[in-house]
Design a protein around this motif. Structure first.
Motif, PDB file in Angstrom:
ATOM      1  N   UNK B 151      17.797  19.760  18.968  1.00  0.00           N
ATOM      2  CA  UNK B 151      18.809  20.184  19.930  1.00  0.00           C
ATOM      3  C   UNK B 151      18.525  19.495  21.258  1.00  0.00           C
ATOM      4  N   UNK B 152      19.311  18.504  21.632  1.00  0.00           N
ATOM      5  CA  UNK B 152      18.957  17.598  22.728  1.00  0.00           C
ATOM      6  C   UNK B 152      18.814  18.229  24.103  1.00  0.00           C
ATOM      7  N   UNK B 153      19.490  19.326  24.387  1.00  0.00           N
ATOM      8  CA  UNK B 153      19.390  19.857  25.743  1.00  0.00           C
ATOM      9  C   UNK B 153      18.243  20.846  25.895  1.00  0.00           C
ATOM     10  N   UNK B 154      17.453  21.031  24.845  1.00  0.00           N
ATOM     11  CA  UNK B 154      16.249  21.846  24.993  1.00  0.00           C
ATOM     12  C   UNK B 154      15.203  21.081  25.776  1.00  0.00           C
ATOM     13  N   UNK B 155      14.422  21.826  26.536  1.00  0.00           N
ATOM     14  CA  UNK B 155      13.427  21.179  27.379  1.00  0.00           C
ATOM     15  C   UNK B 155      12.363  20.443  26.573  1.00  0.00           C
ATOM     16  N   UNK B 156      12.062  20.928  25.370  1.00  0.00           N
ATOM     17  CA  UNK B 156      10.987  20.301  24.600  1.00  0.00           C
ATOM     18  C   UNK B 156      11.501  19.162  23.741  1.00  0.00           C
ATOM     19  N   UNK B 157      12.748  18.783  23.904  1.00  0.00           N
ATOM     20  CA  UNK B 157      13.288  17.644  23.166  1.00  0.00           C
ATOM     21  C   UNK B 157      12.849  16.362  23.867  1.00  0.00           C
ATOM     22  N   UNK B 158      12.398  15.342  23.103  1.00  0.00           N
ATOM     23  CA  UNK B 158      11.917  14.121  23.767  1.00  0.00           C
ATOM     24  C   UNK B 158      12.979  13.497  24.662  1.00  0.00           C
ATOM     25  N   UNK B 159      12.554  13.078  25.849  1.00  0.00           N
ATOM     26  CA  UNK B 159      13.510  12.621  26.863  1.00  0.00           C
ATOM     27  C   UNK B 159      14.070  11.247  26.524  1.00  0.00           C
ATOM     28  N   UNK B 160      13.164  10.316  26.240  1.00  0.00           N
ATOM     29  CA  UNK B 160      13.611   8.967  25.913  1.00  0.00           C
ATOM     30  C   UNK B 160      13.708   8.801  24.420  1.00  0.00           C
ATOM     31  N   UNK B 161      14.509   7.861  24.011  1.00  0.00           N
ATOM     32  CA  UNK B 161      14.691   7.659  22.581  1.00  0.00           C
ATOM     33  C   UNK B 161      13.882   6.470  22.106  1.00  0.00           C
ATOM     34  N   UNK B 162      13.738   5.464  22.943  1.00  0.00           N
ATOM     35  CA  UNK B 162      13.048   4.262  22.524  1.00  0.00           C
ATOM     36  C   UNK B 162      12.218   3.737  23.685  1.00  0.00           C
ATOM     37  N   UNK B 163      11.063   3.186  23.375  1.00  0.00           N
ATOM     38  CA  UNK B 163      10.220   2.591  24.402  1.00  0.00           C
ATOM     39  C   UNK B 163      10.912   1.347  24.948  1.00  0.00           C
ATOM     40  N   UNK B 164      11.012   1.208  26.277  1.00  0.00           N
ATOM     41  CA  UNK B 164      11.677   0.019  26.810  1.00  0.00           C
ATOM     42  C   UNK B 164      10.909  -1.252  26.464  1.00  0.00           C
ATOM     43  N   UNK B 165      11.675  -2.304  26.238  1.00  0.00           N
ATOM     44  CA  UNK B 165      11.100  -3.568  25.810  1.00  0.00           C
ATOM     45  C   UNK B 165      10.780  -4.423  27.040  1.00  0.00           C
ATOM     46  N   UNK B 166       9.497  -4.743  27.239  1.00  0.00           N
ATOM     47  CA  UNK B 166       9.093  -5.644  28.303  1.00  0.00           C
ATOM     48  C   UNK B 166       8.444  -6.867  27.674  1.00  0.00           C
ATOM     49  N   UNK B 167       8.001  -7.786  28.546  1.00  0.00           N
ATOM     50  CA  UNK B 167       7.417  -9.014  28.021  1.00  0.00           C
ATOM     51  C   UNK B 167       6.183  -8.715  27.164  1.00  0.00           C
ATOM     52  N   UNK B 168       5.347  -7.756  27.641  1.00  0.00           N
ATOM     53  CA  UNK B 168       4.067  -7.542  26.947  1.00  0.00           C
ATOM     54  C   UNK B 168       4.235  -6.864  25.587  1.00  0.00           C
ATOM     55  N   UNK B 169       5.304  -6.079  25.409  1.00  0.00           N
ATOM     56  CA  UNK B 169       5.467  -5.425  24.110  1.00  0.00           C
ATOM     57  C   UNK B 169       6.741  -5.868  23.386  1.00  0.00           C
ATOM     58  N   UNK B 170       7.274  -7.017  23.807  1.00  0.00           N
ATOM     59  CA  UNK B 170       8.549  -7.470  23.255  1.00  0.00           C
ATOM     60  C   UNK B 170       8.471  -7.639  21.746  1.00  0.00           C
TER      61      UNK B 170
END
Lengths: 162, 182
Positions: B151-170
């Motif tokens: 249930x997305x609006x619960x506080x314990x629901x993970x905030x982000x869905x995917x780790x942002x892609x940067x040069x070091x973890x591309x």
């Protein structure tokens, strides 16, 4: 110097089928009229008089996927929109191309959350990504011209393999 | 009438609201809280339908302007407040009913029999907060895909869905990203 001087008196011109077909494809590529979010405003601006995409043979935005060659994904794709997007893509006749316009369509942009697809390349195969939030019309046109370069380099034997 | 010029002076509770609160305190053992000129009435789930019917029929609160919830995680008892914001267009009054429910299998009765517009909002409540609405006439999902987990609006629901892609973890993310096969 016009083409008639190149033709001489012969009235014919020799070229490869590949380049003739690719020339035809690039010079009348009709995008689908399909806006998802604020990027669509820039897409409209790119079509309008100031920037005028019809200079590149793209004056017609087709409201039907059956008549279009190019899908410009203009905006963030929500999880519930993704099946619709895929269906529209499947309804387009081959050959077809996809431009992912803007950060949201390319990688989720600022919407790193449960509701938005993190990059439309999870749903449809993308040919050109245009960065920007939103990209200016120049950037979109640059993306389109980049796509043209890609299409001009397409080889028939590679298409036959695929 | 409020003072002219939109003055933001703290004013005491409206007489009409005072009466309502009094009745609800006596009949439904409600408690109330006043915050920034708004009245919040806390009520037990069992009394909710009666209270809303009372407000609608006796006090012309004809509009359910919002039905939502708040999550106070990690607090468990009560974890959620289910919020019913009522507006009386004829009296220019607004009152908020809050139903505190616990975190373990939260449940409220349906109010779609009192306000028909509650139907979709209760479906959203079930979707987004996982608060079960008992006796709902059409308890399907309304916003999320059919196979959604959590249930997305619960506080314990993970905030982000995917780790942002940067040069070091591309490359690492590129390898596990679910690109379309074609």
């Amino acid at each position: 110097m016009g083409v008639e001087q190149k033709l001489g008196n012969m009235g014919i011109v020799t070229t490869t089928l590949e380049s003739a077909v690719n020339w035809a494809r690039t010079n009348a590529m009709w995008p689908m009229m399909f806006g998802l979010a604020c990027c669509a405003i820039e897409m409209m601006a790119a079509q309008a008089a100031d920037f005028d995409m019809s200079r590149f043979g793209m004056e017609l935005m087709r409201p039907s996927p059956r008549q279009s060659d190019l899908m410009i994904v203009a905006g963030r794709v929500s999880r519930k929109m993704a099946p619709v997007l895929r269906r529209l893509y499947d309804q387009m006749p081959e050959p077809k191309w996809v431009i992912s316009m803007g950060d949201c369509a390319s990688c989720g942009g600022v919407f790193n959350n449960y509701a938005v697809v993190q990059g439309v390349d999870e749903v449809v195969p993308v040919d050109v990504y245009v960065a920007g939030c939103p990209p200016r019309p120049e950037a979109l046109i640059h993306g389109v011209v980049t796509l043209f370069e890609k299409v001009k380099g397409e080889k028939f034997n590679e298409l036959a393999k695929a | 009438m409020p003072p002219a010029g939109g003055g933001r002076k703290a004013k005491s509770m409206d007489n009409r609201l005072e009466q309502i609160v009094k009745v609800l305190q006596e009949q439904a053992s409600a408690t109330f809280e006043e915050s920034r000129g708004e009245v919040h009435i806390f009520i037990h789930p069992a009394q909710l339908v009666d209270a809303l019917t009372f407000l609608r029929d006796q006090h012309e609160f004809s509009l359910l302007s919002a039905l939502t919830a708040t999550d106070y995680w990690p607090q468990e008892q009560p974890r959620f407040h289910v919020i019913y914001q009522l507006t009386s267009l004829t009296q220019n009054l607004s009152v908020q009913l809050r139903v505190p429910v616990g975190g373990e299998a939260p449940k409220v009765p349906t109010v779609s029999g009192v306000f028909a517009s509650a139907n979709w909002r209760e479906r959203e409540l079930m979707d987004m907060f996982g608060v079960e609405v008992e006796g709902h006439p059409d308890p399907r999902r309304i916003l999320l895909p059919e196979d959604w987990q959590g249930h997305p609006l619960r506080r314990d629901y993970p905030l982000g869905y995917e780790e942002p892609q940067f040069t070091f973890n591309f490359e690492e993310i590129d390898l596990r990203k679910p690109y379309v096969k074609e």
